[in-house]
Design a protein around this motif. Structure first.
Motif: not given
Length: 262
Positions: A15-20, A79-95
């Protein structure tokens, strides 16, 4: 500005956080935090109460979404994908990024159903045999199988506090996560139960990226290989755990480690 120790070897970031930055209404709880979370180590977040470490942890699987006044600025990638991006499934993210809370929170269901629930809703099991195998494997990994294998139909809430916390860890593992977030997982437990959870973290290390928020510096020193020190919403210093505790660079870190405040 965060001090990153110069001898921190480069590892693959899970995971990578930038200027959060994280806000609750107008209040800024986290200020401009950037960090790379390695896949093969336990990372500890330490700092005095109210310094923002749990708020930042919760931003890593969008748990802050459940708070209406909360908003997050900056970028957090899995893994390089923005977790706050519009295409992110939050249920899947929390799994993929599981969470273990401060207070054990088993479902008011049987021990078996506590573990089976996630794999069922995520479609990870092909039938009862498959589900049985996932339940057993998850409880084995959480070091709980031998204690509960003869009473899987008992309620999860009937277990002791330490067992409940291991059940919650088994529940997180059951959906095959990549990252496990632990928010002070031992603060409600006695020393014997705490030791069991710490042993479990050591056993899970390397299988998952693990991030633990802890108020105990001794615990951070025992279980983690990377430590980030937070103070007043900022990440002050980040490095190998051994360096943070024996050779901190920032004066604020030194003062906290030596017990001058916190």
């Amino acid at each position: 500005m965060t001090v990153v120790h110069p001898n921190l070897e480069q590892t693959e970031a899970k995971m990578r956080a930038r200027s959060v930055s994280v806000y609750y209404g107008d209040k800024k709880a986290i200020d401009d935090v950037s960090i790379e979370i390695p896949s093969e180590f336990v990372t500890a977040f330490i700092g005095p109460s109210g310094c923002g470490k749990s708020t930042f942890l919760r931003s890593l699987n969008r748990m802050n979404d459940t708070i209406p006044s909360a908003r997050v600025e900056g970028t957090i990638e899995l893994d390089g994908e923005d977790i706050y991006g519009s295409g992110m499934d939050v249920v899947q993210l929390r799994a993929r990024v599981g969470m273990v809370f401060q207070k054990p929170n088993p479902f008011p269901k049987s021990i078996y159903e506590n573990i089976a629930y996630g794999p069922k809703i995520h479609g990870l099991a092909d039938g009862k045999d498959d589900l049985d195998e996932i339940v057993e494997r998850s409880l084995q990994r959480a070091g709980l199988w031998n204690e509960v294998k003869d009473r899987l139909s008992d309620s999860g809430t009937a277990l002791s506090g330490g067992q409940q916390q291991r059940l919650c860890i088994a529940r997180a593992i059951a959906v095959d996560p990549e990252v496990i977030l632990m928010d002070e997982p031992c603060s409600a437990l006695d020393p014997i139960a705490t030791a069991k959870i710490e042993e479990l973290i050591a056993e899970l290390n390397g299988r998952y990226a693990i991030i633990i928020v802890t108020h105990s510096m001794q615990q951070a020193a025992r279980v983690s290989q990377r430590t980030a020190f937070f103070h007043l919403g900022k990440m002050v210093e980040y490095g190998r755990t051994s360096d943070i505790f024996t050779n901190p660079i920032e004066e604020r870190t030194k003062d906290y480690i030596t017990g001058r405040y916190g």
